[in-house]
Design a protein around this motif. Structure first.
Motif: not given
Length: 380
Positions: A163, A167-168
């Motif tokens: 996750r 997200s990066h």
């Protein structure tokens, strides 16, 4: 150091408590890692106090005999076999202001073993690599090698690793998570089987919070799914099931320097001997080959090093980490997982990658200890 010879007198050299073993299924690998570090740490520069944690969670003083901590003829080492006493336990400082380590056993007065300057937590898996021990050391105010509470916890849990990385903008594969309560009802099991079928075959069933390839099964027929899930649940009630991919398995080490994290030359895992993937037997017993440096183009090498550092920073890592990738057949990169306390055994890729980068094993240990000694505990 034996119990009888213990002394509260402080050494002029930094005192390192090497903590290893632990309650996880990776106990033996942790012991092997500790033996390698004991064999290589600079005794002219550091005073060492080996502390082993048994399977039951007892903290024991351990003989400083690294030869007894190796995998020999397929037999796995155990803290109980190298502990100096069958009863009693080591007690770390319980709060800031004191770094005294105490030996306590039934029917005897506690013995002060002296102060510790830094802890090197060489534990793999839950109850050691997952932020639990790091939290204890933060409460005690004792500096320690490696990652803090949050990055250790996130790095241990494969779901949350993915996750955060996604997200990066870092590539991760397709997966589904099976939570304990879900598998304990027939309706939940049906839902799991439906989600897993959508991933396609082959797929990999893994404990969500474990390493060293423990409990992992490659599933090529959905008829084998339930058995694979039960095997993984022996190690962790929470599971992650990942879609198989076609590509090369590449690893890269990251190390913290004064000017920020740097990445090592990458390594490639070459699984042979009839093994279908890099499982425990292939990794530690039959010793599949790890090619260092990996045969990559200059552009590919630069990209994996960039992504390894990006993953390190995305999880807020400190000290060290090993980032495991797949170089997919279409030329793209996918991160498989991040290991916040990589193995230091004689066959482990992390120290070998750094040796190939120009940092020998004893110098690698020294850098990790010096980084930890410079770092404060608490918020930073």
């Amino acid at each position: 150091m034996s119990i009888e010879q213990s002394s509260p007198n402080r050494s002029a050299k930094p005192r390192v408590a090497l903590v290893f073993g632990g309650r996880s299924s990776e106990h033996a690998i942790s012991v092997t890692t500790a033996g390698s570090v004991l064999r290589s740490i600079d005794r002219e520069k550091y005073d060492v106090l080996p502390i082993g944690i048994t399977h039951e969670g007892r903290w024991a003083l351990v003989s400083d005999e690294p030869s007894r901590m190796a995998i020999t003829d397929g037999r796995l080492p155990d803290v109980a076999h190298v502990a100096e006493a069958v009863e009693g336990q080591v007690v770390l400082p319980v709060g800031p202001g004191s770094r005294e380590v105490v030996w306590s056993e039934p029917g005897a007065a506690p013995k002060v073993l002296g102060e510790v300057d830094v802890v090197f937590p060489l534990l793999h898996g839950p109850w050691g690599e997952d932020g639990t021990l790091q939290g204890l050391l933060e409460l005690s105010g004792v500096p320690y090698v490696g990652n803090g509470v949050l990055s250790s916890a996130v790095g241990m849990d494969k779901e949350f690793t993915k996750r955060v990385l996604a997200s990066h903008g870092l590539g991760v594969g397709r997966y589904t998570v099976v939570r304990p309560r879900e598998w304990e009802s027939e309706a939940g099991r049906t839902a799991v089987r439906e989600r897993v079928a959508e991933l396609g075959l082959p797929l990999f069933v893994k404990p969500c919070r474990a390493g060293s390839s423990m409990g992992i099964t490659k599933v090529k027929d959905l008829a084998d799914l339930d058995a694979a899930i039960e095997e993984a649940r022996r190690h962790d009630p929470k599971l992650i099931i990942e879609a198989g991919v076609s590509g090369r398995e590449i690893e890269c080490g990251v190390l913290e320097f004064e000017d920020g994290p740097r990445a090592s030359v990458p390594a490639e895992v070459l699984v042979g001997g009839g093994y279908e993937f890099y499982d425990f037997e292939a990794k530690y017993i039959d010793s599949s080959e790890v090619r260092i440096p990996a045969e990559l183009s200059a552009e590919e090498t630069a990209e994996i090093r960039r992504q390894a550092i990006a993953a390190f920073e995305a999880l807020g890592c400190e000290g060290l980490a090993r980032v495991d990738f797949f170089l997919l057949d279409d030329g793209s990169w996918m991160i498989n997982e991040i290991n916040t306390m990589p193995g230091f055994t004689p066959i482990s890729a992390f120290p070998k990658m750094w040796e190939a980068t120009g940092l020998a094993y004893p110098e690698l240990i020294d850098r990790l200890l010096q980084t930890a000694l410079r770092r404060s505990t608490g918020l930073r």
